[in-house]
Motif scaffolding. Structure first.
Motif, short mmCIF file in Angstrom:
data_model
loop_
_atom_site.label_atom_id
_atom_site.label_comp_id
_atom_site.label_asym_id
_atom_site.label_seq_id
_atom_site.Cartn_x
_atom_site.Cartn_y
_atom_site.Cartn_z
N TYR A 52 0.84 -1.19 0.00
CA TYR A 52 0.00 0.00 0.00
C TYR A 52 0.88 1.25 0.00
O TYR A 52 1.87 1.33 0.74
N GLN A 53 0.52 2.23 -0.82
CA GLN A 53 1.22 3.52 -0.83
C GLN A 53 0.39 4.48 0.01
O GLN A 53 -0.74 4.81 -0.35
N PHE A 54 0.95 4.93 1.15
CA PHE A 54 0.17 5.85 1.98
C PHE A 54 0.63 7.29 1.90
O PHE A 54 -0.07 8.17 2.38
N ARG A 55 1.77 7.57 1.27
CA ARG A 55 2.19 8.93 1.00
C ARG A 55 2.97 8.96 -0.29
O ARG A 55 3.83 8.11 -0.47
N PRO A 56 2.78 9.89 -1.16
CA PRO A 56 1.65 10.81 -1.23
C PRO A 56 0.38 10.07 -1.62
O PRO A 56 0.43 8.93 -2.09
N HIS A 57 -0.73 10.74 -1.41
CA HIS A 57 -2.03 10.14 -1.74
C HIS A 57 -2.07 9.77 -3.22
O HIS A 57 -1.63 10.52 -4.07
N GLU A 59 -4.52 7.70 -6.41
CA GLU A 59 -5.85 7.19 -6.78
C GLU A 59 -5.91 5.68 -6.67
O GLU A 59 -6.95 5.12 -6.34
N PRO A 61 -3.79 3.17 -4.66
CA PRO A 61 -2.66 3.00 -3.74
C PRO A 61 -2.24 1.56 -3.48
O PRO A 61 -1.25 1.33 -2.80
N LYS A 112 -2.23 -0.16 8.11
CA LYS A 112 -1.75 0.82 7.14
C LYS A 112 -0.62 1.67 7.68
O LYS A 112 0.32 2.00 6.99
#
Length: 187
Positions: A52-57, A59, A61, A112
């Motif tokens: 999961y990509q939590f930074r940067p937001h 569309e 993730p 997360k």
């Protein structure tokens, strides 16, 4: 009329199932890889690990990974990680006996945010190790939900071995070059 409606509905369902983002340019993407030992949890066969990509937001993730049984555990990797903060978010598996698997799916969610299990911050494109972990069931009460603990693996495979195995499965020249450079640095 009914037949046309069913055809339209079928087309929409099939179109919805095939909506994935295809990456054609890997010049700004990184490889993220890790290893999980699941010998001490309910599942004995993994079929999904997600990052999961939590930074940067973003569309989209969630990044699925390739998965392979490797040295008593499961090696997972993705070649699609853009710059940012990423984390291994979950692993999903089943209990199987030979080719027969139970209908119970076990999902091991690492959360997360809040800890560093499988977490990495990517600033420049490269090859990043998300960690090697032993998953263990935690005893709970009879009416409590099951829990697990993820701790650094006691006997993980060497990073070199993992990268050599991943390299066998890479067709993208940019990613293969990055892995070869990383292997050269591990000597």
């Amino acid at each position: 009329m009914r037949r046309r409606l069913m055809l339209l509905l079928s087309t929409l369902v099939l179109a919805g199932c095939s909506t994935t983002t295809t990456i054609k340019d890997f010049s700004d993407r990184s490889v993220g890889y890790g290893w999980l030992n699941i010998k001490e949890v309910e599942a004995n066969r993994l079929h999904d690990v997600s990052v999961y990509q939590f930074r940067p937001h973003a569309e989209a993730p969630y990044y699925p990974t390739a998965l392979k049984e490797f040295q008593g555990g499961y090696l997972y990797w993705t070649m699609a990680l853009p710059p940012g903060s990423h984390k291994t978010i979950s692993a999903t598996g089943q209990r199987c006996l030979g080719i027969l698997c139970s209908n119970t799916t076990y999902r091991y969610s690492f959360g997360k945010q809040g800890d560093d299990v499988g977490a990495v911050t990517i600033r420049t494109p490269g090859v990043y190790h998300l960690g090697s972990y032993d998953l263990k069931d935690v005893k709970t009460g009879f009416f409590e939900a099951g829990r697990f603990d993820a701790s650094p693996a006691a006997r993980p495979p060497a990073r070199r071995e993992m990268l050599e195995e991943i390299l066998k499965n890479v067709d993208e020249p940019v990613i293969a070059d990055r892995i070869r450079r990383e292997l050269a640095g591990l000597r």
